[in-house]
Write an enzyme that holds these catalytic residues in place. Structure first.
Site, mmCIF file in Angstrom:
data_model
loop_
_atom_site.group_PDB
_atom_site.id
_atom_site.type_symbol
_atom_site.label_atom_id
_atom_site.label_comp_id
_atom_site.label_asym_id
_atom_site.label_seq_id
_atom_site.Cartn_x
_atom_site.Cartn_y
_atom_site.Cartn_z
ATOM 1 N N ARG A 246 -4.223 10.676 3.230
ATOM 2 C CA ARG A 246 -3.189 11.721 3.269
ATOM 3 C C ARG A 246 -2.519 11.875 1.918
ATOM 4 O O ARG A 246 -1.672 12.740 1.715
ATOM 5 C CB ARG A 246 -2.126 11.359 4.310
ATOM 6 N N ASP B 239 4.567 0.219 12.174
ATOM 7 C CA ASP B 239 3.340 -0.449 11.723
ATOM 8 C C ASP B 239 3.294 -1.915 12.121
ATOM 9 O O ASP B 239 2.280 -2.580 11.912
ATOM 10 C CB ASP B 239 3.216 -0.345 10.195
ATOM 11 N N VAL C 143 7.813 6.833 16.843
ATOM 12 C CA VAL C 143 7.547 7.517 15.563
ATOM 13 C C VAL C 143 6.242 8.314 15.619
ATOM 14 O O VAL C 143 6.146 9.408 15.075
ATOM 15 C CB VAL C 143 7.515 6.502 14.399
ATOM 16 N N LYS D 7 0.849 -1.202 0.000
ATOM 17 C CA LYS D 7 0.000 0.000 0.000
ATOM 18 C C LYS D 7 0.879 1.244 0.000
ATOM 19 O O LYS D 7 0.631 2.205 -0.721
ATOM 20 C CB LYS D 7 -0.894 0.019 1.237
ATOM 21 N N ASN D 8 1.946 1.227 0.800
ATOM 22 C CA ASN D 8 2.765 2.422 0.989
ATOM 23 C C ASN D 8 3.750 2.666 -0.144
ATOM 24 O O ASN D 8 4.553 3.595 -0.073
ATOM 25 C CB ASN D 8 3.466 2.360 2.350
ATOM 26 N N CYS E 11 -4.879 7.825 9.407
ATOM 27 C CA CYS E 11 -5.155 7.163 10.693
ATOM 28 C C CYS E 11 -4.932 8.123 11.856
ATOM 29 O O CYS E 11 -4.022 8.944 11.852
ATOM 30 C CB CYS E 11 -4.231 5.960 10.862
#
Ligand code: EPZ
Length: 463
Positions: free
Chosen positions: A113, A327, A349, A40-41, A137
């Site tokens: 975002r 994550d 983070v 996804k990222n 999120c």
């Protein structure tokens, strides 16, 4: 209906998820094989990069997740023609890029975002860009100061209004020397997607070097960019006039892979994650073994299993790559609730990423969150109180409960907890999980999970 539930219903409808909640009968080990596709990222950023070219791009390994649908909507709103020529393959044609009305951008963006990364490419293509109020999120403030400072350094003019942020490039954007206060993934991508067509050279210091960043650099290089990654987080980009379309297969989603690995451990199961490779998961695999999990690196994936016997407590500190990814902590914490002794997870983070532990405590876990951290860890992101620590004491048996998904990774941890718990749980707002976990319901079925899908998603939320 609160906005999180609305976001969840919208996300669920985008990927055709028939229900926004799932009822799980836990206590059954998950066994079998699942395939993980593109990250996804990375995929969402690779789709944006296609805007920089003057010819079409082909992206392979594209997962069916809600965030991909969001980016497709935003690209189409800017005139990009998108064709899905085969499962997991997108062709993106930017020949007719146009500006989009901010209301349309806002409607498409919803809680994502991603619009912020459209800035560089749109400033190059149109001399103008617009960012609505960003969502994402709820795991921290998530400011965009690094992004805006970088865009200003290239010569963009940034104007804030109640509708959002309007950017223009009265002159051609020019290369700049930029040092990030923190190796932010998003801000590094912002600089890459802007510098590649800016006039002259850009030197980016304290850059993020996550595998997804390296894959994006590989894509930009295929398009004709000149990017060198130097020691000590320095990236040098020599701007070029034009870029062409790329053909690329996305790097696998290491966050999804680590999540299924954690599910195998917490449920006492055995899961092979097809498509996963060792290189991008080194740090995770070390911790997995320390906790007592076993894994086997195969030709076409990695097998993860619980070898039986007690799990061991660990100390984890999240960090930027190659450290332990922020994550990964939510899914793994469920397994740590079954370890014999006290584990400590330091989140460095994001400033608010332990909200999901409340539901785990309702299910019988023993997790105490210390808002100010436990050890004298140096602050990571400047000016931000970021040291939070969770102390997990185990083993405590988990039991079923009705829980509501708070965010993407927290949501997957709730699924794992419900699968590991004795009794029945109903997990709602599961649409949020479809933002980043492709076909997770089908995969649960493949792995032998015992569940039902009670309620249908209201069709009018479809977008
Ligand atoms: C990306 O978020 C990922 N999201 C996140 O994954 C991931 O957790 C994060 O990188 C870190 O690896 C996507 O790629 C879509 P950052 P991003 O900029 O780019 C602060 C998931 O679950 N910061 O590296 O937003 C920021 O607030 C998601 O898949 C500023 O202060 O992360 C945070 O504390 C969640 N100012 C820290 O830096 C800025 O301008 C790291 O953020 C930008 C960031």
């Amino acid at each position: 209906m609160n906005s999180l539930a609305q976001d969840s219903q919208k996300a669920a409808a985008r990927v055709g998820l028939v229900s926004d909640s799932i009822t799980i009968h836990g206590g059954k080990p998950l066994r079998g094989r699942v395939e993980v596709r593109g990250a996804k990222n990375l995929v969402t950023k690779a789709m944006v990069a296609s805007l920089l070219a003057d010819t079409p791009s082909t992206l392979k390994g594209v997962p069916e997740i809600s965030d991909v649908a969001v980016v497709s909507g935003l690209l189409k709103a800017h005139g990009v023609a998108i064709d899905s020529s085969a499962p997991g393959v997108l062709t993106l044609d930017p020949s007719n890029v146009v500006g989009a009305h901010f209301a349309e951008i806002d409607a498409h963006a919803g809680s994502s975002r991603i619009p912020i990364l459209f800035c560089g490419p749109l400033l190059h293509q149109l001399g103008e860009a617009f960012i609505p109020d960003l969502g994402g999120c709820r795991i921290g403030d998530r400011p965009i100061d690094f992004h805006l400072n970088a865009l200003r350094a290239f010569g963009a003019v940034v104007e804030k209004s109640y509708q959002g942020i309007h950017l223009t490039a009265p002159q051609k954007l020019v290369g700049a020397d930029i040092e990030l206060p923190f190796p932010s993934v998003g801000a590094t991508e912002q600089v890459l997607l802007t510098a590649v067509r800016a006039e002259g050279t850009t030197e980016l210091k304290n850059a993020a070097i996550e595998p997804e960043i390296m894959d994006l650099i590989a894509i930009l290089q295929k398009m004709g960019a000149i990017i060198s990654v130097e020691p000590n987080r320095v990236i040098v980009i020599e701007g070029v006039e034009t870029l062409r379309g790329y053909t690329h297969t996305a790097i696998f989603d290491r966050n999804e892979a680590a999540s299924w690995a954690a599910a195998a451990l917490a449920t006492g199961g055995d899961i092979t994650v097809g498509g996963a490779t060792q290189q991008e998961l080194m740090t995770f695999l070390n911790v997995y073994r320390k906790v007592g999990g076993e894994f086997d690196v195969l030709e076409d994936g990695i097998r993860f299993w619980h070898p039986g016997g007690p799990l061991k407590p660990v100390m984890i500190e999240t960090d930027v790559h190659p450290g332990f990814m922020t994550d990964w902590q939510q899914p793994l914490i469920v397994a740590l609730t079954q370890a014999e002794g006290e584990s400590v997870v330091h989140e460095t983070v994001y400033e608010n990423r332990f909200g999901f532990t409340e539901a785990l405590n309702e299910m019988g876990a023993n997790i105490v969150v210390h808002q100010s951290g436990l050890a004298s860890i140096t602050r990571r992101v400047p000016r931000r109180p970021l040291e939070q620590a969770a102390v997990i004491t185990g083993p405590t048996p988990l039991h079923g409960a009705d829980v509501r998904v708070p965010d993407l990774r927290g949501g997957f941890s709730h699924l794992i907890a419900a699968l590991a718990a004795e009794g029945t749980s109903t997990v709602s707002n599961v649409g949020i999980i479809s933002r980043g976990y492709e076909l997770f319901i089908d995969k649960l079925r493949q792995l032998g999970a015992d569940f039902e899908l009670p309620s249908a998603v209201a069709s009018d939320t479809a977008r």
